[in-house]
Scaffold this active site. Structure first.
Site, short mmCIF file in Angstrom:
data_model
loop_
_atom_site.label_atom_id
_atom_site.label_comp_id
_atom_site.label_asym_id
_atom_site.label_seq_id
_atom_site.Cartn_x
_atom_site.Cartn_y
_atom_site.Cartn_z
CE LYS A 54 -3.87 -2.26 2.25
NZ LYS A 54 -4.43 -2.74 3.52
CD GLN A 98 -3.68 -4.36 6.75
OE1 GLN A 98 -3.50 -3.40 5.98
NE2 GLN A 98 -4.33 -5.45 6.38
CG ASP A 121 -10.11 -0.27 5.06
OD1 ASP A 121 -9.94 -0.56 3.86
OD2 ASP A 121 -9.43 -0.74 5.98
#
Ligand code: NDP
Length: 296
Positions: A54, A98, A121
């Site tokens: 990422k 994460q 997200d």
């Protein structure tokens, strides 16, 4: 094999290119550089690989990338303090914590502490509610990537029968909402669904997000249907480690009209959509027009 292969790698490169072009213009015209912060708690090897990837792709797209690596025994208060700091940082437009988090940390609490406008997200309860009610939201990256692949292949999805196998909050449910938003007739199947093969055979579009290697065989697929395989499963075959999806690729590709491969399908689209969401969040927070074709 008769199915067209939907090349997620190629489409992801196109999406990343569009993001990079838009970032160049943003920086040149407005002096703004989108920033993405990724918070990693602990040393889960798979998470470390994702976070590295990422970060690399964020920088390649011309954005600012910030990584916060915290010890596995970080307290909830310390993690929440990092999130609060990033919420207040005007150079950060996207925050991603994460998952999974170590067991002593409450994931819902942490995710809902992220500013919804920076929740790239799309897991914050506000974004979940906005998506469910058809309002502008941050959309979870994996289902957004699947939607982009489906639109690219079909053009309009209106009226198509879609079956989503899996009802998780991160893939199955938002995927179903997005398909509904594009006027599909949507069925969500799960582990208690009766006669799953028959349900899947009615689908023009099958999205498999189960986490069971090669569970969906070709004889469940209607001839000509489009198959999006979200699954990422590591198995050992012929003495080698392999990555396979939730769909038995060979038998499904023999009947489907189009299918995504694993690897090289949904996976690359997920990170591309993370970059797209960061750009979208940056544009929204600055009151600028959103990039076209990069949101739901
Ligand atoms: P979850 O484990 O959270 O959910 C799995 C879903 O599958 C559940 O709803 C479960 O039903 C359902 N299910 C399990 N067994 C069966 C069965 N025999 N028949 C029908 N339904 C079943 O998984 P995720 O949604 O997080 O992930 C799904 C897959 O997608 C995984 O392989 C994951 O690695 C992959 N993934 C890939 C991403 C990418 O970027 N490509 C990103 C995210 C996930 P029930 O609710 O009844 O238990």
């Amino acid at each position: 094999m008769s199915a067209k292969i939907i090349d997620g790698k190629a489409l992801a490169a196109t999406v990343r290119g569009k993001v990079a072009d838009h970032v160049t213009r943003l920086t040149a015209d407005h002096g703004i550089t989108p920033g993405l912060a990724v918070v990693l708690v602990g040393e889960d090897p798979a998470s470390q690989v994702y976070v590295r990837s990422k970060g690399k792709q964020t920088i390649e797209a011309g954005m600012k990338s910030v990584e916060h690596k915290l010890d596995a025994d970080t307290s909830e208060a310390d993690l929440l303090a990092v999130v609060a700091e990033l919420n207040a940082d005007p150079t950060i437009h996207g925050i991603l914590v994460q998952l999974p988090l170590p067991k002593h940390l409450n994931e819902d609490l942490v995710i809902n502490a992220i500013d919804p406008a920076k929740d790239v997200d799309g897991f914050h309860i506000s974004n979940v509610g906005l998506l469910a009610t058809g309002q502008k939201s941050m959309v979870p990256c994996t289902p957004l990537g699947c939607l982009m692949m489906l639109r690219e292949h079909h053009g309009s999805l209106s009226g198509l029968n879609a079956v989503v196998i899996g009802r998780s909050n991160i893939v199955g449910k938002p995927m179903a909402q997005l398909l509904l938003g594009d006027s599909c007739t949507v069925t969500i199947a799960h582990s208690r669904t009766k006669d799953l093969p028959e349900v899947v055979r009615r689908a023009d579009i099958v999205v498999a997000a189960v986490g069971r290697p090669e569970m969906v065989p070709g004889d469940w697929i209607a001839p000509g249907a489009t198959v999006i395989d979200v699954g990422i499963n590591r198995i050992e075959r012929d003495g080698k480690n392999r990555l396979v999806g939730d769909v038995d690729f060979e038998s499904a590709a023999a009947v489907a009209g189009a299918i995504t491969p694993v690897p090289g399908g949904v996976g690359p689209m997920t990170i591309a959509c993370l970059l797209a969401n960061t750009l979208t969040a940056c544009c929204r927070s600055n009151g600028l027009p959103e990039p076209e074709g990069l949101t739901a």
